[in-house]
Design a protein around this motif. Structure first.
Motif, PDB file in Angstrom:
ATOM      1  N   PHE A 100       0.910  -1.221   0.024  1.00  0.00           N
ATOM      2  CA  PHE A 100      -0.112  -0.154   0.050  1.00  0.00           C
ATOM      3  C   PHE A 100       0.854   1.026   0.043  1.00  0.00           C
ATOM      4  O   PHE A 100       0.586   2.472  -0.665  1.00  0.00           O
ATOM      5  CB  PHE A 100      -0.911   0.031   0.932  1.00  0.00           C
ATOM      6  CG  PHE A 100      -1.977  -0.992   1.224  1.00  0.00           C
ATOM      7  CD1 PHE A 100      -2.419  -1.735  -0.010  1.00  0.00           C
ATOM      8  CD2 PHE A 100      -2.398  -1.608   2.447  1.00  0.00           C
ATOM      9  CE1 PHE A 100      -3.408  -2.642  -0.037  1.00  0.00           C
ATOM     10  CE2 PHE A 100      -3.288  -2.494   2.432  1.00  0.00           C
ATOM     11  CZ  PHE A 100      -4.031  -3.121   1.318  1.00  0.00           C
ATOM     12  N   GLU A 101       2.015   1.408   0.921  1.00  0.00           N
ATOM     13  CA  GLU A 101       2.806   2.285   0.733  1.00  0.00           C
ATOM     14  C   GLU A 101       3.616   2.501  -0.614  1.00  0.00           C
ATOM     15  O   GLU A 101       3.690   3.806  -1.103  1.00  0.00           O
ATOM     16  CB  GLU A 101       4.155   2.140   1.762  1.00  0.00           C
ATOM     17  CG  GLU A 101       5.214   3.309   1.930  1.00  0.00           C
ATOM     18  CD  GLU A 101       4.587   4.411   2.406  1.00  0.00           C
ATOM     19  OE1 GLU A 101       5.160   5.498   2.091  1.00  0.00           O
ATOM     20  OE2 GLU A 101       3.493   4.337   3.120  1.00  0.00           O
ATOM     21  N   LEU A 102       3.947   1.668  -1.118  1.00  0.00           N
ATOM     22  CA  LEU A 102       4.227   1.748  -2.747  1.00  0.00           C
ATOM     23  C   LEU A 102       3.327   2.281  -3.694  1.00  0.00           C
ATOM     24  O   LEU A 102       3.887   3.201  -4.532  1.00  0.00           O
ATOM     25  CB  LEU A 102       4.923   0.243  -3.087  1.00  0.00           C
ATOM     26  CG  LEU A 102       6.266  -0.449  -2.607  1.00  0.00           C
ATOM     27  CD1 LEU A 102       6.322  -1.551  -2.880  1.00  0.00           C
ATOM     28  CD2 LEU A 102       7.508   0.411  -3.030  1.00  0.00           C
ATOM     29  N   ILE A 103       2.263   1.705  -3.545  1.00  0.00           N
ATOM     30  CA  ILE A 103       1.169   2.273  -4.415  1.00  0.00           C
ATOM     31  C   ILE A 103       0.875   3.717  -3.990  1.00  0.00           C
ATOM     32  O   ILE A 103       0.843   4.610  -5.142  1.00  0.00           O
ATOM     33  CB  ILE A 103      -0.273   1.448  -4.286  1.00  0.00           C
ATOM     34  CG1 ILE A 103       0.135   0.066  -4.711  1.00  0.00           C
ATOM     35  CG2 ILE A 103      -1.388   2.111  -5.087  1.00  0.00           C
ATOM     36  CD1 ILE A 103      -1.017  -0.741  -4.668  1.00  0.00           C
ATOM     37  N   SER A 104       1.008   4.196  -2.790  1.00  0.00           N
ATOM     38  CA  SER A 104       0.749   5.487  -2.364  1.00  0.00           C
ATOM     39  C   SER A 104       1.661   6.309  -3.090  1.00  0.00           C
ATOM     40  O   SER A 104       1.571   7.425  -3.658  1.00  0.00           O
ATOM     41  CB  SER A 104       0.719   5.599  -0.742  1.00  0.00           C
ATOM     42  OG  SER A 104       0.718   6.927  -0.484  1.00  0.00           O
ATOM     43  N   ASN A 105       3.141   5.899  -2.909  1.00  0.00           N
ATOM     44  CA  ASN A 105       4.338   6.382  -3.440  1.00  0.00           C
ATOM     45  C   ASN A 105       4.133   6.931  -4.891  1.00  0.00           C
ATOM     46  O   ASN A 105       4.372   7.813  -5.688  1.00  0.00           O
ATOM     47  CB  ASN A 105       5.532   5.984  -3.217  1.00  0.00           C
ATOM     48  CG  ASN A 105       5.947   5.929  -1.489  1.00  0.00           C
ATOM     49  OD1 ASN A 105       5.363   6.860  -1.006  1.00  0.00           O
ATOM     50  ND2 ASN A 105       6.957   5.018  -1.388  1.00  0.00           N
ATOM     51  N   SER A 106       3.718   5.662  -5.538  1.00  0.00           N
ATOM     52  CA  SER A 106       3.303   5.828  -6.982  1.00  0.00           C
ATOM     53  C   SER A 106       2.388   6.939  -7.251  1.00  0.00           C
ATOM     54  O   SER A 106       2.571   7.739  -8.467  1.00  0.00           O
ATOM     55  CB  SER A 106       2.889   4.671  -7.685  1.00  0.00           C
ATOM     56  OG  SER A 106       4.020   3.515  -7.525  1.00  0.00           O
ATOM     57  N   HIS A 131       6.153 -14.006  -2.859  1.00  0.00           N
ATOM     58  CA  HIS A 131       7.192 -13.510  -2.262  1.00  0.00           C
ATOM     59  C   HIS A 131       7.511 -12.096  -2.225  1.00  0.00           C
ATOM     60  O   HIS A 131       8.096 -11.552  -1.141  1.00  0.00           O
ATOM     61  CB  HIS A 131       8.396 -14.424  -2.548  1.00  0.00           C
ATOM     62  CG  HIS A 131       9.002 -14.310  -3.735  1.00  0.00           C
ATOM     63  ND1 HIS A 131       9.712 -13.287  -3.950  1.00  0.00           N
ATOM     64  CD2 HIS A 131       8.961 -15.218  -4.818  1.00  0.00           C
ATOM     65  CE1 HIS A 131      10.401 -13.501  -5.305  1.00  0.00           C
ATOM     66  NE2 HIS A 131       9.880 -14.637  -5.717  1.00  0.00           N
ATOM     67  N   SER A 132       7.184 -11.438  -3.347  1.00  0.00           N
ATOM     68  CA  SER A 132       7.518  -9.911  -3.324  1.00  0.00           C
ATOM     69  C   SER A 132       6.609  -9.535  -4.697  1.00  0.00           C
ATOM     70  O   SER A 132       6.135 -10.108  -5.366  1.00  0.00           O
ATOM     71  CB  SER A 132       9.061  -9.687  -3.762  1.00  0.00           C
ATOM     72  OG  SER A 132       9.591 -10.636  -4.670  1.00  0.00           O
ATOM     73  N   PHE A 133       6.887  -8.045  -4.626  1.00  0.00           N
ATOM     74  CA  PHE A 133       6.122  -7.305  -5.742  1.00  0.00           C
ATOM     75  C   PHE A 133       6.984  -6.371  -6.328  1.00  0.00           C
ATOM     76  O   PHE A 133       8.265  -5.992  -5.559  1.00  0.00           O
ATOM     77  CB  PHE A 133       4.847  -6.454  -5.161  1.00  0.00           C
ATOM     78  CG  PHE A 133       4.062  -7.124  -4.462  1.00  0.00           C
ATOM     79  CD1 PHE A 133       2.868  -7.521  -5.257  1.00  0.00           C
ATOM     80  CD2 PHE A 133       3.803  -7.558  -2.886  1.00  0.00           C
ATOM     81  CE1 PHE A 133       1.661  -8.375  -4.344  1.00  0.00           C
ATOM     82  CE2 PHE A 133       3.014  -8.109  -2.387  1.00  0.00           C
ATOM     83  CZ  PHE A 133       1.993  -8.623  -3.067  1.00  0.00           C
ATOM     84  N   ILE A 134       6.797  -5.995  -7.649  1.00  0.00           N
ATOM     85  CA  ILE A 134       7.531  -4.821  -8.420  1.00  0.00           C
ATOM     86  C   ILE A 134       6.505  -4.001  -8.881  1.00  0.00           C
ATOM     87  O   ILE A 134       5.351  -4.431  -9.355  1.00  0.00           O
ATOM     88  CB  ILE A 134       7.969  -5.444  -9.775  1.00  0.00           C
ATOM     89  CG1 ILE A 134       9.168  -6.430  -9.421  1.00  0.00           C
ATOM     90  CG2 ILE A 134       8.530  -4.456 -10.635  1.00  0.00           C
ATOM     91  CD1 ILE A 134       9.848  -7.236 -10.471  1.00  0.00           C
ATOM     92  N   VAL A 135       6.799  -2.761  -8.442  1.00  0.00           N
ATOM     93  CA  VAL A 135       5.608  -1.696  -8.618  1.00  0.00           C
ATOM     94  C   VAL A 135       6.116  -0.501  -9.474  1.00  0.00           C
ATOM     95  O   VAL A 135       7.509  -0.422  -9.093  1.00  0.00           O
ATOM     96  CB  VAL A 135       4.896  -1.099  -7.217  1.00  0.00           C
ATOM     97  CG1 VAL A 135       4.287   0.197  -7.531  1.00  0.00           C
ATOM     98  CG2 VAL A 135       4.598  -1.878  -6.346  1.00  0.00           C
ATOM     99  N   GLN A 136       5.850  -0.333 -10.606  1.00  0.00           N
ATOM    100  CA  GLN A 136       6.313   0.535 -11.664  1.00  0.00           C
ATOM    101  C   GLN A 136       5.248   1.657 -11.826  1.00  0.00           C
ATOM    102  O   GLN A 136       4.046   1.398 -11.839  1.00  0.00           O
ATOM    103  CB  GLN A 136       6.824  -0.204 -12.715  1.00  0.00           C
ATOM    104  CG  GLN A 136       7.777  -1.140 -12.712  1.00  0.00           C
ATOM    105  CD  GLN A 136       8.124  -1.779 -13.914  1.00  0.00           C
ATOM    106  OE1 GLN A 136       7.340  -2.290 -14.712  1.00  0.00           O
ATOM    107  NE2 GLN A 136       9.450  -1.770 -14.400  1.00  0.00           N
ATOM    108  N   ASP A 137       5.829   2.878 -12.051  1.00  0.00           N
ATOM    109  CA  ASP A 137       4.855   3.881 -12.362  1.00  0.00           C
ATOM    110  C   ASP A 137       5.354   4.987 -13.511  1.00  0.00           C
ATOM    111  O   ASP A 137       6.666   4.759 -13.538  1.00  0.00           O
ATOM    112  CB  ASP A 137       4.420   4.814 -11.155  1.00  0.00           C
ATOM    113  CG  ASP A 137       5.409   5.494 -10.503  1.00  0.00           C
ATOM    114  OD1 ASP A 137       5.916   6.305 -11.045  1.00  0.00           O
ATOM    115  OD2 ASP A 137       5.765   5.152  -9.318  1.00  0.00           O
ATOM    116  N   ASN A 138       4.688   5.676 -13.977  1.00  0.00           N
ATOM    117  CA  ASN A 138       5.249   6.757 -14.887  1.00  0.00           C
ATOM    118  C   ASN A 138       5.308   8.088 -14.479  1.00  0.00           C
ATOM    119  O   ASN A 138       4.992   9.046 -14.907  1.00  0.00           O
ATOM    120  CB  ASN A 138       4.785   6.687 -16.344  1.00  0.00           C
ATOM    121  CG  ASN A 138       3.228   7.092 -16.224  1.00  0.00           C
ATOM    122  OD1 ASN A 138       2.386   7.021 -15.307  1.00  0.00           O
ATOM    123  ND2 ASN A 138       2.689   7.289 -17.487  1.00  0.00           N
ATOM    124  N   GLY A 139       5.470   8.261 -13.073  1.00  0.00           N
ATOM    125  CA  GLY A 139       5.442   9.469 -12.455  1.00  0.00           C
ATOM    126  C   GLY A 139       6.752  10.317 -12.493  1.00  0.00           C
ATOM    127  O   GLY A 139       7.500  10.003 -13.280  1.00  0.00           O
TER     128      GLY A 139
END
Length: 111
Positions: A31-37, A82-90
């Motif tokens: 959730f923190e990663l998504i918020s940062n994105s 076991h983990s996530f990769i979160v990418q954005d175009n911000g």
């Protein structure tokens, strides 16, 4: 050591190890990663000319098991994530955001 030369430091890896995540909230880091994105995309809209409809967040779930085996399975849920990769175009990790990232317990973007 002179007081003027004293610079506080923080061992982030140890801080993470010592931080307990309640069993009822295992996805809080995601959730923190998504918020940062989302913040990064909002910044890109204001400062870099990104159009509202072009903001994008991509979340990839990485599971135990070989990707070629998982690709051929009908029910991959038996293999834990076991983990996530979160990418954005911000806006990305600019100098201001990097300073906040390396500051322990920063209040950057507290609003």
């Amino acid at each position: 050591m002179e007081p003027n030369n004293f610079i506080p430091t923080s061992n982030i890896a140890n801080k993470v190890r010592n931080t307990r995540l309640p069993r009822t909230k295992p996805l809080m880091p995601l959730f923190e990663l998504i918020s940062n994105s989302i913040h990064s995309i909002e910044e890109a809209k204001k400062n870099a000319g990104l159009k509202s409809e072009d903001g994008q967040v991509i979340i990839e779930c990485l599971r135990n098991g070989a990707p070629e085996v998982l690709a051929n399975m009908s029910d991959i849920d038996i293999y834990p994530i076991h983990s996530f990769i979160v990418q954005d175009n911000g806006i990305g990790l600019n100098e201001e955001n990097l300073k906040a990232y390396i500051e322990a317990d920063t209040d950057h973007k507290i609003e």
